[in-house]
Design an enzyme around this catalytic site. Structure first.
Site, PDB file in Angstrom:
ATOM      1  N   GLU A 118      76.614   7.559  59.827  1.00  0.00           N
ATOM      2  CA  GLU A 118      75.226   7.802  59.402  1.00  0.00           C
ATOM      3  C   GLU A 118      75.251   8.423  58.015  1.00  0.00           C
ATOM      4  O   GLU A 118      76.233   9.044  57.637  1.00  0.00           O
ATOM      5  CB  GLU A 118      74.560   8.824  60.338  1.00  0.00           C
ATOM      6  CG  GLU A 118      74.423   8.376  61.756  1.00  0.00           C
ATOM      7  CD  GLU A 118      74.044   9.547  62.684  1.00  0.00           C
ATOM      8  OE1 GLU A 118      73.514  10.566  62.208  1.00  0.00           O
ATOM      9  OE2 GLU A 118      74.317   9.426  63.886  1.00  0.00           O
ATOM     10  N   LYS A 120      74.404  11.292  55.441  1.00  0.00           N
ATOM     11  CA  LYS A 120      74.188  12.722  55.580  1.00  0.00           C
ATOM     12  C   LYS A 120      73.060  13.132  54.644  1.00  0.00           C
ATOM     13  O   LYS A 120      73.148  12.968  53.429  1.00  0.00           O
ATOM     14  CB  LYS A 120      75.473  13.459  55.214  1.00  0.00           C
ATOM     15  CG  LYS A 120      75.382  14.952  55.338  1.00  0.00           C
ATOM     16  CD  LYS A 120      76.784  15.543  55.403  1.00  0.00           C
ATOM     17  CE  LYS A 120      76.872  16.954  54.859  1.00  0.00           C
ATOM     18  NZ  LYS A 120      75.808  17.857  55.194  1.00  0.00           N
ATOM     19  N   ASP A 122      70.554  15.695  52.767  1.00  0.00           N
ATOM     20  CA  ASP A 122      70.721  17.039  52.235  1.00  0.00           C
ATOM     21  C   ASP A 122      69.411  17.806  52.383  1.00  0.00           C
ATOM     22  O   ASP A 122      68.528  17.709  51.545  1.00  0.00           O
ATOM     23  CB  ASP A 122      71.130  16.950  50.766  1.00  0.00           C
ATOM     24  CG  ASP A 122      71.795  18.217  50.302  1.00  0.00           C
ATOM     25  OD1 ASP A 122      72.095  19.073  51.166  1.00  0.00           O
ATOM     26  OD2 ASP A 122      72.012  18.366  49.094  1.00  0.00           O
ATOM     27  N   CYS A 415      60.969  29.354  15.901  1.00  0.00           N
ATOM     28  CA  CYS A 415      60.538  28.290  16.803  1.00  0.00           C
ATOM     29  C   CYS A 415      60.704  26.939  16.112  1.00  0.00           C
ATOM     30  O   CYS A 415      60.207  26.752  15.000  1.00  0.00           O
ATOM     31  CB  CYS A 415      59.079  28.505  17.191  1.00  0.00           C
ATOM     32  SG  CYS A 415      58.388  27.103  18.101  1.00  0.00           S
ATOM     33  N   CYS A 418      57.036  25.557  15.334  1.00  0.00           N
ATOM     34  CA  CYS A 418      56.032  26.170  14.465  1.00  0.00           C
ATOM     35  C   CYS A 418      56.625  27.202  13.508  1.00  0.00           C
ATOM     36  O   CYS A 418      55.901  27.788  12.708  1.00  0.00           O
ATOM     37  CB  CYS A 418      54.929  26.810  15.307  1.00  0.00           C
ATOM     38  SG  CYS A 418      55.478  28.241  16.234  1.00  0.00           S
ATOM     39  N   CYS A 433      58.757  31.652  22.080  1.00  0.00           N
ATOM     40  CA  CYS A 433      57.953  31.628  20.861  1.00  0.00           C
ATOM     41  C   CYS A 433      56.672  32.388  21.139  1.00  0.00           C
ATOM     42  O   CYS A 433      55.892  32.002  22.004  1.00  0.00           O
ATOM     43  CB  CYS A 433      57.646  30.176  20.475  1.00  0.00           C
ATOM     44  SG  CYS A 433      56.311  30.049  19.272  1.00  0.00           S
ATOM     45  N   CYS A 439      51.174  27.435  18.313  1.00  0.00           N
ATOM     46  CA  CYS A 439      52.381  26.604  18.407  1.00  0.00           C
ATOM     47  C   CYS A 439      52.037  25.245  19.026  1.00  0.00           C
ATOM     48  O   CYS A 439      51.566  25.173  20.163  1.00  0.00           O
ATOM     49  CB  CYS A 439      53.442  27.316  19.238  1.00  0.00           C
ATOM     50  SG  CYS A 439      54.908  26.298  19.485  1.00  0.00           S
TER      51      CYS A 439
HETATM   52  S1  IVH Z   1      74.777  15.888  63.096  1.00  0.00           S
HETATM   53  C1  IVH Z   1      76.743  18.854  65.896  1.00  0.00           C
HETATM   54  N1  IVH Z   1      73.935  14.034  61.409  1.00  0.00           N
HETATM   55  O1  IVH Z   1      74.608  18.355  57.683  1.00  0.00           O
HETATM   56  C2  IVH Z   1      76.248  17.874  64.919  1.00  0.00           C
HETATM   57  N2  IVH Z   1      73.992  16.285  60.678  1.00  0.00           N
HETATM   58  O2  IVH Z   1      77.163  19.651  57.060  1.00  0.00           O
HETATM   59  C3  IVH Z   1      75.071  18.323  64.191  1.00  0.00           C
HETATM   60  N3  IVH Z   1      73.145  16.660  58.402  1.00  0.00           N
HETATM   61  O3  IVH Z   1      74.460  20.782  60.198  1.00  0.00           O
HETATM   62  C4  IVH Z   1      74.725  17.623  62.983  1.00  0.00           C
HETATM   63  N4  IVH Z   1      72.631  14.550  57.990  1.00  0.00           N
HETATM   64  O4  IVH Z   1      72.255  20.030  58.950  1.00  0.00           O
HETATM   65  C5  IVH Z   1      74.194  15.343  61.604  1.00  0.00           C
HETATM   66  N5  IVH Z   1      73.140  12.324  60.034  1.00  0.00           N
HETATM   67  C6  IVH Z   1      73.398  13.616  60.228  1.00  0.00           C
HETATM   68  C7  IVH Z   1      73.157  14.598  59.241  1.00  0.00           C
HETATM   69  C8  IVH Z   1      73.479  15.931  59.505  1.00  0.00           C
HETATM   70  C9  IVH Z   1      72.634  15.795  57.519  1.00  0.00           C
HETATM   71  C10 IVH Z   1      73.309  18.100  58.149  1.00  0.00           C
HETATM   72  C11 IVH Z   1      73.108  18.992  59.345  1.00  0.00           C
HETATM   73  C12 IVH Z   1      74.483  19.536  59.624  1.00  0.00           C
HETATM   74  C13 IVH Z   1      75.091  19.534  58.244  1.00  0.00           C
HETATM   75  C14 IVH Z   1      76.607  19.544  58.324  1.00  0.00           C
END
Ligand code: IVH
Length: 674
Positions: A118, A120, A122, A415, A418, A433, A439
């Site tokens: 999957e 990840k 942020d 500046c 100006c 400034c 300005c």
């Molecule tokens: S699974 C026990 N799946 O990344 C498993 N986490 O660095 C729990 N995160 O704590 C997390 N995308 O906050 C999972 N597709 C995804 C994710 C994901 C982002 C975050 C989550 C996790 C952290 C780990």
């Protein structure tokens, strides 16, 4: 990393200083700082803490002043601990993980090892509890065992269903019990940029993750709702139902109406995994949100329990993080930008270089402390980096490649716009400034802020036009905009009769906007949208607000001494009286009116049908938007249907619409029509 380390130090230093001056003032009655300089210190602390919400502690002096949020959310116990994942940056580690799992499985007599890969996301991890299909609780991870109950804020996120219509059919045994959904709240790049654009320069968030973390902790859910956050689900647990595979769970989540990112993949062997990782390393830059890696999970969830977890992370999953993308380039020059509040920002002009999918030729250097910290000189070879962030930054100098012709980067004494000598308050890192009134950069900045989407939303007033107005001295403040005449406008570059009329009618429209928007649009330092709203409630007219003293202002919710001072400074300027009269003459909304804000009637007489899921609205919000604009919403397609808005996974109605030749638009196009 370094950013937050240096922020941590600065914050610690500021807190100490503030406490010391507090005690000099209150206890020893021997103040060493003026009120103004004291407020500046506090202001700096608050702004840093906003950028790094993780560093806020309950004992910070900022928490005493009502300048930031002090409310504590109730604690809740998680049904099962919310674990984190072990992270790696190396494909080698990943292989090791893979064979470790294989060995553990052999012990269990299992020889198949399907993994789900999957993306990840942020953002910030949260847990959602649904009872009998109804959302009853949303909580943060906290320490993994206990988190904060932020249900009210969670409910404002449109991609989190409040009710799961298909709950009964998917979880027949669970009618009276609970399911838990976990996932990540995040902010799309576009929403993040829009949020930052709408904030005072000094209060901007460093990246979408910080913005999300900060927003989830707000106490004003209405404000949270305006932050446009999104949610991706990656975990589902029915406490009674039969357990399936992770892959099937993701499918179930989609059936229940959750966004899963849809880019996951079932991998039968290690090669599939490496390919997924490699493909997305490039493709991820085109996604509308930030991803910083790939998460691998054993597909068969019955084995999760068997493999178990270490203290912090499960043995059946791992996160592979993409290394920040770096590139080497040459620093040709440093130019100095002047913001609408006068702050000088050094900007690096770089030899254009390809980085993470786009060409980079500029990068902010933040301030002169940063230049000093990097030890950077003109013509240096520098490393720039794009990690999660949208904006690349210079992270280091390649010293052993330093050419002989380097030159020091000099702090400008005047500046660049100006020529006014620059000032630098003791307690700040930035120069500014002081020529606020004249300005041109500050004037331009104020006008663009006034016209921006969350302010007066004057779409036809763009940068090129504002540049001309200011250069030709046609406009000195936003009040002058309303004195512009068609004949004058027509003579401008790239301006015909039609565009001139468009601008005038857009200005005319803007007079109908709310007083609250106007307060925000004035661009008072520290007055963001939320503060403007509070102010509009407490002082329903500009003349009342103007007369309020600092002390009175400080009693308004969420307004601390720093903001109060900034407001009172704004109105006590010598030019304030004349400026306000100009706004009055312009017919701008200087007081609260009963009327609801006028929206356009773009959908007058149009019948609209929605099919499929929308990312940014739920159905009722979307319908409301159409109704407000004079349109009608229908449930089935016919030849009379004027417009079909197709979201993701549209149904058979889309086919029918296409057959009948009804106009079909995407969510983005729909939004543009709004
Ligand atoms: S699974 C026990 N799946 O990344 C498993 N986490 O660095 C729990 N995160 O704590 C997390 N995308 O906050 C999972 N597709 C995804 C994710 C994901 C982002 C975050 C989550 C996790 C952290 C780990």
């Amino acid at each position: 990393m370094t950013d937050s380390i240096s922020a941590r130090e600065t914050i610690a230093h500021l807190r100490k200083e503030i406490e010391r001056h507090n005690s000099l003032y209150y206890i020893e009655a021997k103040p060493e700082l003026s009120d103004y300089d004291f407020d500046k210190l506090l202001e700096k602390l608050i702004s840093l803490e906003r950028q790094f919400p993780d560093l806020v502690t309950p004992d910070s002096p900022s928490q005493r002043v009502g300048g930031t949020i002090t409310r504590v959310f109730p604690s809740v116990q998680h049904r099962q601990p919310m674990l984190s994942l072990s992270n790696t940056y190396s494909l080698g580690d990943l292989e090791e993980f893979y064979s470790r799992v294989a060995k553990l499985l052999v012990l269990e007599g299992v020889h198949e090892q399907d993994m789900v890969a999957e993306l990840k996301f942020d953002g910030v991890a949260i847990s959602l509890l649904y009872r009998n299909g109804l959302l009853v609780r949303g909580a943060t991870r906290g320490d993994g065992l206990q988190g904060d109950d932020i249900t009210a804020n969670i409910k404002t996120i449109p991609t989190i269903p409040l009710r799961l219509p298909d709950f009964g059919s998917l979880f027949p045994q669970s009618e009276e019990s609970e399911i838990e959904v976990r996932g990540e709240v995040f902010m799309r790049k576009e929403d993040f940029e829009q949020l930052n654009d709408s904030r005072p320069e000094e209060d901007r968030f460093a990246n979408p993750r910080n913005a999300t973390a900060g927003s989830l902790k707000l106490q004003d859910s209405a404000e949270v709702s305006r932050r446009n956050m999104s949610f991706v689900a990656y975990y589902l647990k029915g406490y009674d139902g039969e357990d399936t595979s992770q892959f099937m769970r993701l499918r179930q989540l989609e059936k229940l109406g959750f966004f899963t990112g849809a880019h996951y993949r079932l991998c039968h062997e290690l090669q599939d995994i490496s390919k997924f990782i490699k493909d997305w390393d490039e493709k991820r830059w085109k996604l509308p949100y930030e991803t910083d890696g790939v998460v691998l999970k054993l597909n068969d969830v019955r084995l999760w329990e068997k493999l178990g977890a270490t203290a912090k992370s499960p043995r059946w999953a791992i996160a592979y993080k993409y290394a920040a993308q770096q590139a080497k380039t040459v620093l040709h020059d440093v130019v100095f930008q002047v913001g609408r509040l006068g702050t000088i920002t050094p900007v690096a002009e770089l030899e254009p270089v390809l980085l993470a999918g786009s060409t980079v030729s500029r990068s902010t250097l933040h301030n002169f402390d940063e230049i000093e910290r990097l030890g950077i000189m003109l013509h240096d070879r520098v490393i720039i980096e794009k990690s999660g962030e949208v904006i690349p930054k210079v992270i280091s100098v390649v010293l052993h490649e330093r050419p002989p012709d380097t030159e020091a980067i000099r702090v400008p004494s005047r500046c660049p716009e100006c020529g006014t000598p620059l000032a630098k308050p003791e307690s700040e890192v930035s120069y500014y400034c002081p020529n606020e009134e004249e300005c041109p950069a500050q004037i331009r900045g104020r006008i663009l802020h006034f016209a921006s989407r969350d302010a007066m939303d004057i779409k036809t007033l763009g940068k090129a036009l504002v540049d001309q107005f200011v250069e030709l001295k046609m406009v000195k403040d936003v009040g002058d905009l309303y004195l512009l005449q068609e004949a004058q406008l027509e003579r401008l570059e790239r301006m015909g009769r039609k565009s001139a009329q468009n601008l005038l009618s857009a200005l005319e429209e803007s007079r109908k906007k709310s007083y609250e928007r106007l307060l925000y649009a004035l661009g008072i330092r520290h007055v963001g949208r939320a503060t403007a709203r509070e102010l509009a409630c407490a002082y329903p007219s500009l003349s009342e607000l103007r007369q309020a003293s600092k002390e009175e202002l400080s009693t308004v919710p969420d307004i601390g001494p720093v903001v109060a001072r900034s407001i009172s400074d704004f109105f006590s300027k010598s030019s304030a009286q004349e400026f306000i009269e100009k706004l009055e003459t312009a017919g701008l909304p200087l007081r609260v009116t009963e009327q609801k804000e006028q929206v356009n009637r773009n959908f007058e007489g149009l019948t609209v049908l929605f099919t499929g899921g929308l990312d940014r609205y739920d159905r009722s919000q979307a319908s409301e938007l159409v109704l407000e604009r004079g349109g009608r919403v229908v449930g089935s397609v016919s030849k009379k249907t004027g417009l079909v808005v197709a979201g993701h996974d549209p149904g058979s109605k889309l086919d029918k619409a296409l057959k009948l030749g009804v106009r079909v638009v995407s969510e983005d196009e729909f939004e543009a029509m709004l």
